[in-house]
Design a protein around this motif. Structure first.
Motif, PDB file in Angstrom:
ATOM      1  N   UNK A  14     -29.409 -38.571   8.752  1.00 60.14           N
ATOM      2  CA  UNK A  14     -30.837 -38.639   9.050  1.00 60.14           C
ATOM      3  C   UNK A  14     -31.446 -37.244   9.105  1.00 60.14           C
ATOM      4  N   UNK A  15     -30.732 -36.293   9.713  1.00 61.02           N
ATOM      5  CA  UNK A  15     -31.244 -34.928   9.788  1.00 61.02           C
ATOM      6  C   UNK A  15     -31.315 -34.270   8.415  1.00 61.02           C
ATOM      7  N   UNK A  16     -30.386 -34.581   7.528  1.00 58.11           N
ATOM      8  CA  UNK A  16     -30.449 -34.052   6.172  1.00 58.11           C
ATOM      9  C   UNK A  16     -31.680 -34.585   5.443  1.00 58.11           C
ATOM     10  N   UNK A  17     -32.005 -35.840   5.660  1.00 48.61           N
ATOM     11  CA  UNK A  17     -33.209 -36.412   5.050  1.00 48.61           C
ATOM     12  C   UNK A  17     -34.450 -35.758   5.632  1.00 48.61           C
ATOM     13  N   UNK A  18     -34.456 -35.498   6.938  1.00 42.49           N
ATOM     14  CA  UNK A  18     -35.582 -34.806   7.581  1.00 42.49           C
ATOM     15  C   UNK A  18     -35.752 -33.415   6.971  1.00 42.49           C
ATOM     16  N   UNK A  19     -34.657 -32.703   6.779  1.00 42.14           N
ATOM     17  CA  UNK A  19     -34.724 -31.370   6.177  1.00 42.14           C
ATOM     18  C   UNK A  19     -35.244 -31.449   4.743  1.00 42.14           C
ATOM     19  N   UNK A  20     -34.767 -32.413   3.996  1.00 39.86           N
ATOM     20  CA  UNK A  20     -35.222 -32.580   2.623  1.00 39.86           C
ATOM     21  C   UNK A  20     -36.728 -32.841   2.574  1.00 39.86           C
ATOM     22  N   UNK A  21     -37.216 -33.697   3.460  1.00 40.53           N
ATOM     23  CA  UNK A  21     -38.646 -33.994   3.508  1.00 40.53           C
ATOM     24  C   UNK A  21     -39.449 -32.789   3.999  1.00 40.53           C
ATOM     25  N   UNK A  22     -38.885 -32.008   4.899  1.00 35.90           N
ATOM     26  CA  UNK A  22     -39.586 -30.841   5.451  1.00 35.90           C
ATOM     27  C   UNK A  22     -39.713 -29.718   4.434  1.00 35.90           C
ATOM     28  N   UNK A  23     -38.842 -29.685   3.472  1.00 42.40           N
ATOM     29  CA  UNK A  23     -38.856 -28.617   2.475  1.00 42.40           C
ATOM     30  C   UNK A  23     -40.200 -28.538   1.742  1.00 42.40           C
ATOM     31  N   UNK A  24     -40.804 -29.673   1.471  1.00 40.35           N
ATOM     32  CA  UNK A  24     -42.048 -29.686   0.697  1.00 40.35           C
ATOM     33  C   UNK A  24     -43.303 -29.551   1.564  1.00 40.35           C
ATOM     34  N   UNK A  25     -43.152 -29.438   2.866  1.00 38.09           N
ATOM     35  CA  UNK A  25     -44.305 -29.325   3.764  1.00 38.09           C
ATOM     36  C   UNK A  25     -44.856 -27.899   3.732  1.00 38.09           C
ATOM     37  N   UNK A  77     -37.958 -24.923  11.679  1.00 34.59           N
ATOM     38  CA  UNK A  77     -39.092 -25.750  11.249  1.00 34.59           C
ATOM     39  C   UNK A  77     -39.936 -26.110  12.466  1.00 34.59           C
ATOM     40  N   UNK A  78     -41.283 -26.055  12.330  1.00 33.95           N
ATOM     41  CA  UNK A  78     -42.141 -26.431  13.460  1.00 33.95           C
ATOM     42  C   UNK A  78     -41.877 -27.859  13.944  1.00 33.95           C
ATOM     43  N   UNK A  79     -41.973 -28.066  15.252  1.00 36.54           N
ATOM     44  CA  UNK A  79     -41.648 -29.343  15.893  1.00 36.54           C
ATOM     45  C   UNK A  79     -42.470 -30.499  15.323  1.00 36.54           C
ATOM     46  N   UNK A  80     -43.772 -30.270  15.057  1.00 37.83           N
ATOM     47  CA  UNK A  80     -44.617 -31.368  14.553  1.00 37.83           C
ATOM     48  C   UNK A  80     -44.207 -31.804  13.151  1.00 37.83           C
ATOM     49  N   UNK A  81     -43.712 -30.881  12.361  1.00 38.76           N
ATOM     50  CA  UNK A  81     -43.220 -31.226  11.025  1.00 38.76           C
ATOM     51  C   UNK A  81     -41.960 -32.079  11.142  1.00 38.76           C
ATOM     52  N   UNK A  82     -41.070 -31.690  12.039  1.00 41.27           N
ATOM     53  CA  UNK A  82     -39.827 -32.436  12.232  1.00 41.27           C
ATOM     54  C   UNK A  82     -40.116 -33.853  12.720  1.00 41.27           C
ATOM     55  N   UNK A  83     -41.008 -33.988  13.689  1.00 38.05           N
ATOM     56  CA  UNK A  83     -41.311 -35.318  14.235  1.00 38.05           C
ATOM     57  C   UNK A  83     -41.906 -36.237  13.166  1.00 38.05           C
ATOM     58  N   UNK A  84     -42.832 -35.710  12.375  1.00 33.45           N
ATOM     59  CA  UNK A  84     -43.427 -36.523  11.313  1.00 33.45           C
ATOM     60  C   UNK A  84     -42.411 -36.930  10.266  1.00 33.45           C
ATOM     61  N   UNK A  85     -41.549 -36.003   9.906  1.00 32.64           N
ATOM     62  CA  UNK A  85     -40.545 -36.309   8.890  1.00 32.64           C
ATOM     63  C   UNK A  85     -39.400 -37.147   9.437  1.00 32.64           C
ATOM     64  N   UNK A  86     -39.153 -37.076  10.727  1.00 29.15           N
ATOM     65  CA  UNK A  86     -38.131 -37.933  11.332  1.00 29.15           C
ATOM     66  C   UNK A  86     -38.563 -39.399  11.237  1.00 29.15           C
ATOM     67  N   UNK A  87     -39.864 -39.657  11.453  1.00 26.50           N
ATOM     68  CA  UNK A  87     -40.380 -41.023  11.316  1.00 26.50           C
ATOM     69  C   UNK A  87     -40.278 -41.492   9.860  1.00 26.50           C
ATOM     70  N   UNK A  88     -40.594 -40.602   8.922  1.00 29.01           N
ATOM     71  CA  UNK A  88     -40.479 -40.957   7.502  1.00 29.01           C
ATOM     72  C   UNK A  88     -39.028 -41.202   7.111  1.00 29.01           C
ATOM     73  N   UNK A  90     -36.581 -42.308   9.076  1.00 33.20           N
ATOM     74  CA  UNK A  90     -36.159 -43.611   9.610  1.00 33.20           C
ATOM     75  C   UNK A  90     -36.717 -44.741   8.765  1.00 33.20           C
ATOM     76  N   UNK A  91     -37.942 -44.578   8.288  1.00 36.63           N
ATOM     77  CA  UNK A  91     -38.546 -45.591   7.425  1.00 36.63           C
ATOM     78  C   UNK A  91     -37.774 -45.704   6.109  1.00 36.63           C
ATOM     79  N   UNK A  92     -37.398 -44.566   5.547  1.00 33.02           N
ATOM     80  CA  UNK A  92     -36.632 -44.585   4.297  1.00 33.02           C
ATOM     81  C   UNK A  92     -35.256 -45.222   4.474  1.00 33.02           C
ATOM     82  N   UNK A  93     -34.610 -44.953   5.609  1.00 36.81           N
ATOM     83  CA  UNK A  93     -33.286 -45.517   5.854  1.00 36.81           C
ATOM     84  C   UNK A  93     -33.332 -47.003   6.168  1.00 36.81           C
ATOM     85  N   UNK A  94     -34.455 -47.481   6.696  1.00 38.76           N
ATOM     86  CA  UNK A  94     -34.530 -48.891   7.078  1.00 38.76           C
ATOM     87  C   UNK A  94     -34.976 -49.785   5.928  1.00 38.76           C
TER      88      UNK A  94
END
Length: 127
Positions: A14-25, A77-88, A90-94
Motif C-alpha cells: 500500500x505504501x509503494x502505491x502511495x509513493x507511486x501516486x505521490x510522484x506525480x503530485x 512528502x507533505x502529509x496532505x499529499x500522503x493522506x490523499x494518495x493513501x485514500x486513492x 485503498x480505493x485502487x486495492x479494493x
C-alpha cells in the motif's frame, strides 16, 4: 506470526502505491520525487544490491533497505499529499480484479510459447 507478516506485506504494498501516486503530485519537491522514483524502481526491480543467493545477507535489502527507503520517502512528502494518495491507494486495492483479462493474457503467452516450440522443433530438431 504469519498473519502479522501478511499484514506488514500488505501495508508495504500500500505504501509503494502511495509513493507511486505521490510522484506525480506537483506539491512534492523535486528531490523527494527523485528519491521516490529510486525507491519504487528498486522495490519492483528484479535486481538486488546484494543477490538473494548469499546466505542471510541476500535478504537484508528486502527486509531492511526497501522498508527504510519507503519510510524515508514518506517523510519527504507533505502529509496532505500522503493522506490523499493513501485514500486513492485503498480505493485502487479494493477494486475487483479483472480475471478475464488476466486469463486472456496468460492464454496468449501460452499459445505463443506453443507456437515457438513447434516452430523450433520443426525447423531445427527434425533436420
Amino acid at each position: 506470526m504469519l498473519t502479522n507478516f501478511k499484514q506488514k506485506a500488505k501495508q508495504l504494498k500500500s505504501n509503494l502505491i502511495v509513493l507511486y501516486l505521490s510522484y506525480s503530485d506537483p506539491r512534492v519537491k523535486w528531490y523527494a520525487k527523485l528519491f521516490v522514483l529510486c525507491v519504487v524502481a528498486y522495490a519492483f526491480s528484479p535486481i538486488d544490491l546484494i543477490p538473494d543467493f548469499i546466505p542471510i545477507l541476500g535478504y537484508v535489502d528486502d527486509l531492511i533497505l526497501v522498508p527504510l527507503g519507503i519510510y524515508l520517502a514518506l517523510k519527504m512528502i507533505p502529509r496532505e499529499v500522503i493522506e490523499g494518495n493513501r485514500a486513492r491507494a485503498q480505493e485502487l486495492q479494493s477494486r475487483p480484479k479483472n480475471w478475464f483479462t488476466a486469463a486472456l493474457f496468460i492464454l496468449i503467452w501460452v499459445l505463443a510459447g506453443v507456437w515457438i516450440s513447434m516452430y523450433v522443433y520443426k525447423n531445427w530438431v527434425l533436420r
